[in-house]
Design a protein around this motif. Structure first.
Motif, PDB file in Angstrom:
ATOM      1  N   GLU A   4       0.840  -1.196   0.000  1.00  0.00           N
ATOM      2  CA  GLU A   4       0.000   0.000   0.000  1.00  0.00           C
ATOM      3  C   GLU A   4       0.877   1.249   0.000  1.00  0.00           C
ATOM      4  O   GLU A   4       1.703   1.445   0.896  1.00  0.00           O
ATOM      5  N   VAL A   5       0.680   2.105  -1.006  1.00  0.00           N
ATOM      6  CA  VAL A   5       1.417   3.366  -1.069  1.00  0.00           C
ATOM      7  C   VAL A   5       0.774   4.353  -0.101  1.00  0.00           C
ATOM      8  O   VAL A   5      -0.415   4.667  -0.209  1.00  0.00           O
ATOM      9  N   GLY A  44      -6.717  -2.101  -5.061  1.00  0.00           N
ATOM     10  CA  GLY A  44      -7.781  -2.031  -4.073  1.00  0.00           C
ATOM     11  C   GLY A  44      -8.384  -0.654  -3.878  1.00  0.00           C
ATOM     12  O   GLY A  44      -9.299  -0.491  -3.062  1.00  0.00           O
ATOM     13  N   PHE A  45      -7.928   0.356  -4.612  1.00  0.00           N
ATOM     14  CA  PHE A  45      -8.456   1.708  -4.453  1.00  0.00           C
ATOM     15  C   PHE A  45      -9.838   1.815  -5.088  1.00  0.00           C
ATOM     16  O   PHE A  45     -10.045   1.449  -6.245  1.00  0.00           O
ATOM     17  N   SER A  46     -10.781   2.348  -4.344  1.00  0.00           N
ATOM     18  CA  SER A  46     -12.081   2.714  -4.896  1.00  0.00           C
ATOM     19  C   SER A  46     -11.969   4.094  -5.531  1.00  0.00           C
ATOM     20  O   SER A  46     -10.991   4.823  -5.299  1.00  0.00           O
ATOM     21  N   PRO A  47     -12.947   4.504  -6.343  1.00  0.00           N
ATOM     22  CA  PRO A  47     -12.906   5.869  -6.874  1.00  0.00           C
ATOM     23  C   PRO A  47     -12.793   6.926  -5.788  1.00  0.00           C
ATOM     24  O   PRO A  47     -12.022   7.884  -5.914  1.00  0.00           O
ATOM     25  N   GLN A  48     -13.537   6.737  -4.693  1.00  0.00           N
ATOM     26  CA  GLN A  48     -13.475   7.738  -3.630  1.00  0.00           C
ATOM     27  C   GLN A  48     -12.129   7.749  -2.920  1.00  0.00           C
ATOM     28  O   GLN A  48     -11.687   8.790  -2.434  1.00  0.00           O
ATOM     29  N   ARG A  49     -11.450   6.611  -2.875  1.00  0.00           N
ATOM     30  CA  ARG A  49     -10.130   6.592  -2.251  1.00  0.00           C
ATOM     31  C   ARG A  49      -9.138   7.394  -3.068  1.00  0.00           C
ATOM     32  O   ARG A  49      -8.258   8.068  -2.506  1.00  0.00           O
ATOM     33  N   PRO A 107      -2.718  -2.072 -10.948  1.00  0.00           N
ATOM     34  CA  PRO A 107      -2.035  -3.131 -10.197  1.00  0.00           C
ATOM     35  C   PRO A 107      -0.732  -2.622  -9.593  1.00  0.00           C
ATOM     36  O   PRO A 107       0.081  -1.991 -10.253  1.00  0.00           O
ATOM     37  N   GLY A 108      -0.558  -2.876  -8.317  1.00  0.00           N
ATOM     38  CA  GLY A 108       0.630  -2.416  -7.608  1.00  0.00           C
ATOM     39  C   GLY A 108       0.415  -1.045  -7.025  1.00  0.00           C
ATOM     40  O   GLY A 108       0.223  -0.884  -5.817  1.00  0.00           O
ATOM     41  N   GLU A 109       0.348  -0.023  -7.860  1.00  0.00           N
ATOM     42  CA  GLU A 109       0.337   1.359  -7.381  1.00  0.00           C
ATOM     43  C   GLU A 109      -0.925   1.722  -6.603  1.00  0.00           C
ATOM     44  O   GLU A 109      -0.859   2.378  -5.560  1.00  0.00           O
ATOM     45  N   THR A 110      -2.084   1.323  -7.096  1.00  0.00           N
ATOM     46  CA  THR A 110      -3.339   1.663  -6.406  1.00  0.00           C
ATOM     47  C   THR A 110      -4.234   0.441  -6.243  1.00  0.00           C
ATOM     48  O   THR A 110      -5.464   0.554  -6.299  1.00  0.00           O
TER      49      THR A 110
END
Length: 378
Positions: A222-223, A295-300, A290-293
């Motif tokens: 997680e970045v 699991g990120f949702s749009p709101q995240r 993949p990698g950088e974000t």
């Protein structure tokens, strides 16, 4: 077609998929000349640094910031709406052809600049041909293997023009008949360093400093945040001036930590983004990277941007209507930036996370034409 609701941080579900009409931009065919543009109502007559020639611009003054494929998609859409278009491009790439040229010659990485120029090429034979030429990569057993032709042309112009990055890119744009201008966000090559939790798979809670755009783009974990080296780099003055003078500023889509957020870490550019009277659009990605974000949702994505630039506000957050699962949460995140959400069909529609230039242009067009109903000028 629904219109933007400006009563608050609302949501607009764009159901239309109409295509926008392009504008004649009066550019020459690549021989360095620029003819007069259409005498369209509302056009602006601006001086042009090419002898005594002038060009009448049609459409709003738009500045798009980002890098890589995301910025290319945005520029391909925006050039259909205006011929007063400026791309401000990140300069932190350290991989591939750009990385090799950067290390060997001490120049700005040219790759993202080249991609922006290619996206601004016209749809005629001249534009299509030159776009293909500068994007072409050599395939051989020698030192040229993997180098893009456009990267070499840009670096050659930098050498001939005494390392003047802005003039060199102007010359490239004239050769290509580009429908807009391309500027680097800084005149010095930058490096990105990130704090990543779980970069070491054997220690999932350990926070590690990961250096370099190429490494960060592939990192597991997680970045948590990024910074630039050198810290507080100087902005290109022309980029700052373009942001301050714009009618609209568009940030994104693109690799969030390596193409979008770096612009907010250049102090003069960040200040211009906060202080400009331009209205601002945040264009979201269609899927996590993949990698950088992961699991990120749009709101995240929106929340992370707010963490890096808490004073920056946006009028509109643009997302794809079919790829936003929690509209209420995205609306809440957009309200934290002072804006509202526009949901519209902007993906290609084949299941791959790629923006369709015509659909994206239609969405931007809806936003621009609703400008009187979005917010008063700050």
């Amino acid at each position: 077609m629904n219109e933007l609701d400006t009563s608050g941080a609302g949501t607009v579900d764009g159901r239309g998929s109409g295509h926008s009409n392009g504008h004649s931009n009066g550019h020459g065919n690549g021989h360095g000349g620029h003819g007069g543009g259409d005498d369209a109502e509302g056009g602006r007559l601006n001086g042009y640094a090419d002898g005594d020639a002038y060009v009448r611009h049609t459409g709003p003054k738009v500045v798009a910031l980002g890098g890589g494929h995301g910025l290319s998609a945005s520029l391909s859409a925006l050039r259909r709406l205006t011929d007063d278009l400026t791309a401000v491009v990140t300069v932190a790439d350290d991989g591939g052809s750009s990385g090799r040229l950067r290390r060997d010659m001490g120049v700005l990485p040219p790759g993202d600049l080249r991609m922006a120029l290619a996206a601004l090429c016209g749809d005629d034979e001249w534009g299509n041909t030159w776009s293909r030429v500068i994007q072409h990569r050599f395939r051989c057993d020698g030192d040229l293997n993997g180098h893009a032709v456009g990267n070499l042309l840009i670096v050659a112009l930098w050498e001939l023009l005494d390392d003047d990055p802005v003039s060199a890119l102007q010359w490239m744009g004239r050769l290509l008949g580009a429908h807009g201008s391309v500027l680097p966000m800084s005149a010095v090559p930058l490096d990105i360093e990130a704090d990543v939790r779980g970069h070491d798979r054997t220690a999932p809670t350990l926070v590690t400093a990961v250096q370099g755009q190429h490494a960060l783009a592939k990192t597991p974990g997680e970045v948590l945040g990024i910074r630039l080296t050198p810290a507080n780099p100087p902005a290109v003055p022309e980029a700052v001036a373009a942001v301050r003078d714009a009618d609209w500023v568009v940030l994104g889509p693109g690799s969030w930590f390596t193409s979008v957020l770096p612009h907010l870490l250049v102090p003069e550019l960040a200040a211009a983004l906060v202080e400009t009277k331009a209205r601002k659009v945040l264009a979201l990605n269609l899927a996590p990277q993949p990698g950088e974000t992961d699991g990120f949702s749009p709101q995240r994505h929106v929340e992370v941007l707010a963490e890096h630039a808490p004073e920056l506000e946006f009028d509109v957050v643009l997302g794809d209507r079919d790829l936003v699962d929690d509209v209420d949460e995205l609306t809440r995140a957009a309200a934290g930036l002072g804006g509202q959400v526009l949901l519209a069909p902007v993906a290609v529609g084949d299941g791959t996370p790629r923006h369709d230039p015509a659909r994206l242009a239609a969405a931007y067009g809806r936003i621009f034409t609703a400008r009187e109903r979005i917010a008063p000028w700050r």
